[in-house]
Design an enzyme around this catalytic site. Structure first.
Site, mmCIF file in Angstrom:
data_model
loop_
_atom_site.group_PDB
_atom_site.id
_atom_site.type_symbol
_atom_site.label_atom_id
_atom_site.label_comp_id
_atom_site.label_asym_id
_atom_site.label_seq_id
_atom_site.Cartn_x
_atom_site.Cartn_y
_atom_site.Cartn_z
ATOM 1 N N ASP A 33 0.855 -1.204 -5.400
ATOM 2 C CA ASP A 33 1.218 -2.623 -5.301
ATOM 3 C C ASP A 33 2.065 -3.055 -6.485
ATOM 4 O O ASP A 33 1.554 -3.226 -7.595
ATOM 5 C CB ASP A 33 -0.062 -3.467 -5.259
ATOM 6 N N HIS A 64 4.195 -0.773 -1.865
ATOM 7 C CA HIS A 64 4.213 -2.142 -1.336
ATOM 8 C C HIS A 64 4.832 -3.051 -2.394
ATOM 9 O O HIS A 64 4.204 -3.342 -3.412
ATOM 10 C CB HIS A 64 2.763 -2.543 -1.018
ATOM 11 N N MET A 135 -0.542 -8.701 6.083
ATOM 12 C CA MET A 135 -1.426 -9.076 4.972
ATOM 13 C C MET A 135 -2.620 -9.842 5.546
ATOM 14 O O MET A 135 -2.443 -10.824 6.271
ATOM 15 C CB MET A 135 -0.708 -9.981 3.968
HETATM 16 C C1 DX5 Z 1 -2.942 -7.562 -2.602
HETATM 17 C C2 DX5 Z 1 -2.494 -6.131 -2.455
HETATM 18 C C3 DX5 Z 1 -3.542 -5.230 -1.929
HETATM 19 C C4 DX5 Z 1 -4.790 -5.143 -2.768
HETATM 20 C C5 DX5 Z 1 -5.925 -5.037 -1.803
HETATM 21 O O1 DX5 Z 1 -1.862 -8.371 -2.859
HETATM 22 O O2 DX5 Z 1 -1.364 -6.020 -1.592
HETATM 23 O O3 DX5 Z 1 -3.034 -3.923 -1.640
HETATM 24 O O4 DX5 Z 1 -4.825 -4.042 -3.646
HETATM 25 O O5 DX5 Z 1 -7.112 -5.139 -2.505
HETATM 26 P P1 DX5 Z 1 -8.519 -5.298 -1.744
HETATM 27 O O6 DX5 Z 1 -8.662 -4.106 -0.843
HETATM 28 O O7 DX5 Z 1 -9.495 -5.323 -2.879
HETATM 29 O O8 DX5 Z 1 -8.448 -6.593 -0.976
HETATM 30 ZN ZN ZN Z 2 -0.767 -3.928 -0.971
#
Ligand code: DX5
Ligand code: ZN
Length: 214
Positions: A33, A64, A135
């Site tokens: 991320d 991402h 998302m």
């Molecule tokens: C949030 C990120 C996610 C994050 C997810 O903006 O895109 O990839 O790491 O974290 P969890 O699984 O803890 O919701």
């Molecule tokens: Zn992500």
């Protein structure tokens, strides 16, 4: 289920340990991320970290980009070892051009939609993309609660993909654990991203194996 653990929830003071756990696990990809503090209200890590991760991680890197102007960084993303480059629809004025350029650079092209962006925004690009990420939280932070409206959205995206003959995969990111993972699997998701549910537990490889079986 294609499982992509998110490094955002790993222990950054001992990344090698966590990457070796990922290598030894059933994880399919590793989700990275990138946040710029502009597109999302947080800053995470950038290309030098991804390049270092790519030297240890044996799994394909699923990058991402929660950043403005992601089209300016396509060759850098490729050069630091990404297999999948994922851009937000909301960050790309010329999304068609960006998707083509990602593929021309030799990567899989993925497009992400924020929770408030409808699936219909992808109607004219769906045949060109390798994956759509929905998302299921507002991007920027790990550890948030899954937004339940994502389930109906997965079903709408599944229909758009079927109607268009696209082969795009559906990935879900945010608040995924074994309960929400089961729900998104039943709704038609091909892949889940999981950060805190994997790295925040005593036995991450067991959680990855359980997510794999969904
Ligand atoms: C949030 C990120 C996610 C994050 C997810 O903006 O895109 O990839 O790491 O974290 P969890 O699984 O803890 O919701
Ligand atoms: Zn992500």
């Amino acid at each position: 289920m294609i499982v992509s653990p998110s490094l955002l929830s790993a222990d950054f003071s001992c990344l090698r340990t966590d990457l070796e756990m990922i290598n030894a696990s059933e994880a399919d990809w590793l989700h990275l991320d990138v946040m710029d503090g502009v597109f999302v209200p947080n800053i995470s890590f950038g290309f030098p970290v991804i390049e270092a991760v790519s030297r240890i991680c044996k799994k394909p890197l699923d990058v991402h980009l929660m950043i403005e102007n992601p089209q300016n960084y396509i060759s850098q993303v490729r050069d630091c070892g990404a297999a999948i480059m994922n851009v937000h629809q909301e960050a790309c004025v010329h999304l068609h051009r960006t998707v083509q350029a990602i593929k021309a650079a030799g990567m899989k092209a993925a497009v992400t939609l924020n929770p408030a962006t409808p699936v219909c925004m992808l109607e004219d690009i769906i045949s060109d993309v390798d994956m759509v990420l929905l998302m299921s939280v507002n991007p920027g932070f790990g550890g948030q609660k899954f937004i339940s409206g994502t389930i109906a959205k997965i079903q709408r995206l599944r229909k758009l993909i079927a109607d268009s003959g696209s082969e795009a995969l559906i990935q879900i990111d945010g608040g995924i654990n074994l309960t929400t993972g089961k729900e998104v699997a039943e709704a038609g998701a091909d892949s889940v991203v999981a950060g805190s549910a994997v790295f925040g537990t005593e036995n991450p490889t067991a959680v990855i194996s359980a997510l794999k079986k969904l």
